[in-house]
Design an enzyme around this catalytic site. Structure first.
Site, short mmCIF file in Angstrom:
data_model
loop_
_atom_site.label_atom_id
_atom_site.label_comp_id
_atom_site.label_asym_id
_atom_site.label_seq_id
_atom_site.Cartn_x
_atom_site.Cartn_y
_atom_site.Cartn_z
N GLY A 22 0.84 -1.19 0.00
CA GLY A 22 0.00 0.00 0.00
C GLY A 22 0.88 1.25 0.00
O GLY A 22 2.03 1.23 -0.44
N ASN A 23 0.32 2.32 0.52
CA ASN A 23 1.01 3.61 0.57
C ASN A 23 2.33 3.52 1.34
O ASN A 23 3.39 3.93 0.86
CB ASN A 23 0.04 4.60 1.22
CG ASN A 23 0.41 6.04 1.08
OD1 ASN A 23 0.51 6.76 2.07
ND2 ASN A 23 0.61 6.50 -0.14
N GLY A 25 3.57 0.46 2.56
CA GLY A 25 4.25 -0.75 2.10
C GLY A 25 5.14 -0.46 0.90
O GLY A 25 6.29 -0.91 0.84
N LYS A 283 -1.88 6.20 18.79
CA LYS A 283 -1.96 7.59 18.28
C LYS A 283 -3.03 7.72 17.22
O LYS A 283 -3.53 8.82 16.97
CB LYS A 283 -0.60 8.07 17.80
CG LYS A 283 0.01 7.30 16.62
CD LYS A 283 -0.47 7.75 15.25
CE LYS A 283 -0.03 6.82 14.14
NZ LYS A 283 -0.60 7.15 12.84
#
Ligand SMILES: NC(=O)C1=CN([C@@H]2O[C@H](COP(=O)(O)OP(=O)(O)OC[C@H]3O[C@@H](n4cnc5c(N)ncnc54)[C@H](O)[C@@H]3O)[C@@H](O)[C@H]2O)C=CC1
Ligand SMILES: O=C(CO)COP(=O)(O)O
Length: 427
Positions: A22-23, A25, A283
């Site tokens: 993904g982004n 990864g 967070k």
């Protein structure tokens, strides 16, 4: 380069595979592929990246778009990445190294990998581990870049330890103030890697670089005794670890720094796996709250109050449930703690989606579907899971901000209720 990079005489190099694309990864894959090429004495140059296969159309905004080449038709994402070195769906506009190979087969990608980097949204990790079980090297070591916690009836566990227990390997954690798009654009940032395996993988003597390099004795996996592994809370875990054979360069803080550190991505190595993992997971709940108050138009003071209260609840959660090993300083002094909290409450996806949800009067899930083009939020599931864990123990009131976020997501409370709800913490 000090330490491991100087080691010679090893007959094998580490094969690195990233599980996820993904982004984040894809960004981490770019980093480790750059370093694998640079440190080819330690790592095999080719880095594999497992891609959850899907059909994608190359957008006309991509520099690789060519209508004449039939780019208006959907193609396999792995083919696009391997042909054009761009993940057009999850990291558009960034050129990936040519030694990074996208692989649609998870089993094939992880075969023979001695370093596994887990980097996918936490809702998909269980199925991926099911496929990997029995198909990885018994002495592989892992790093989890996943920001979330695993909650079950038994309690809460870190993804690093949950993956490690499931695959019978040791897994550390990487987390920090790391918005992927900024790092992919090679803008400077810091990260924290926690790695604390129970046996020293750096058994081999370190020869001086200016002295003749003696051949290392070859040992097979069975020569290395399995040891009882202790988890992030110091409890004996089921995992019986197999040592890394001496044919390989040792895996230690030096080698992991070498694999991840870039001029634009500075690595701090620590041993507090629980603190690093919890910082990254919790967070995300606080970032949703920051988005809620920002979307309500309350400004920077309100957001700062959310961060202050959120940090207190993060530390409290770490101390209460991982108290034997977690260090408060990990939350207050490392990139994985307060720095990630600040960046996530400024420009992270959880923050941005929560803000937009309040502005548009729709749910965070709906914004995620509309705006993220398949990217996944981690804060919503983490908020629900942490809440069910706290509720089962009658502890919701001790964590009023975490509880407020859960209740707002479920429509039981309003953003306007936040000041009153969190006031109880100081009473
Ligand atoms: N994006 C960021 O800026 C950062 C993300 N992280 C963390 O990194 C982890 C990975 O997130 P990203 O790489 O950003 O992912 P993402 O949200 O950008 O992408 C979603 C990924 O899920 C995959 N996917 C979709 N359906 C799937 C299925 N059924 N099975 C398996 N995979 C499937 C997609 O192929 C894609 O790779 C998360 O825990 C996140 O919190 C950490 C630091 C920064
Ligand atoms: O973890 C992140 C930055 O460190 C990214 O957070 P988001 O998933 O909210 O974008």
């Amino acid at each position: 380069m000090a330490g491991s990079a100087l080691l010679g005489g090893h007959s094998k190099k580490h094969k690195v595979t990233v599980v996820g694309s993904g982004n984040w990864g894809s960004t981490i894959s770019k980093i480790v592929a750059e370093n694998a090429k640079l440190h080819s004495n330690l790592f095999e140059e080719e880095v594999q990246m497992w891609v959850y296969e899907e059909e994608v159309t190359i957008p006309s905004t991509s520099k690789n778009y060519d209508a004449a080449a039939g780019h208006d038709e959907p193609q396999k994402l792995t083919s696009i990445i391997n042909n054009y070195h761009e993940n057009v769906k999850y990291l558009p506009g960034v050129t990936l190294p040519s030694n990074l190979v996208a692989n649609p087969s998870l089993v094939d990608a992880v075969r023979d990998a001695s370093i596994l980097i887990f980097n996918l949204p936490h809702q998909f990790i269980g199925k991926a581990c099911d496929q990997m079980r029995g198909n990885i090297l018994p002495y592989a070591r892992g790093i989890s870049c996943i920001k979330g916690v695993n909650v079950s009836d038994d309690g809460v566990s870190l993804f690093s330890e949950w993956i490690g227990d499931g695959l019978d390997i040791y897994v550390g954690a990487l987390s920090g103030a790391n918005i992927a798009s900024e790092i992919a654009a090679e803008k400077w940032s810091e990260t924290t890697i926690a790695y604390d395996p129970p046996l020293t993988d750096s058994r081999a003597p370190t020869p001086r670089s200016d002295s003749p390099q003696p051949a290392q004795p070859t040992v097979t996996v069975t020569d290395v005794p399995a040891v009882v592994h202790r988890d992030a809370r110091g409890r004996a875990s089921k995992t019986k670890l197999t040592g890394v054979p001496a044919e390989y360069p040792p895996l230690d803080h030096d080698s992991f720094r070498t694999l991840f550190h870039r001029p634009y991505f500075h690595v701090q190595m620590v041993s507090d796996v629980a603190g690093v993992s919890l910082g990254g997971a919790l967070k995300n709940i606080v970032a949703l709250a920051a988005g809620f108050v920002d979307g309500r138009g309350w400004g920077d003071n309100a957001k700062a109050a959310i961060m202050r209260i959120g940090l207190m609840e993060m530390v409290r959660f770490g101390k209460e449930f991982f108290g034997e090993t977690v260090q408060s300083a990990t939350f207050t002094e490392t990139s994985a703690g307060v720095a990630d909290l600040i960046t996530s409450c400024s420009g992270g996806r959880n923050f941005r989606c929560a803000r937009k949800a309040v502005e548009k009067g729709i749910s965070v899930d709906e914004v995620e579907r509309q705006e993220l083009n398949g990217q996944k939020l981690q804060g919503t599931t983490t908020a629900y899971e942490v809440n069910s864990f706290l509720k089962a123990r009658g502890l919701e009131r001790d964590y009023p901000l975490f509880t407020a976020v859960n209740d707002i997501l479920r429509g039981k409370k309003q953003v306007d209720d936040i000041p009153e709800l969190v006031a109880t913490l100081d009473d």
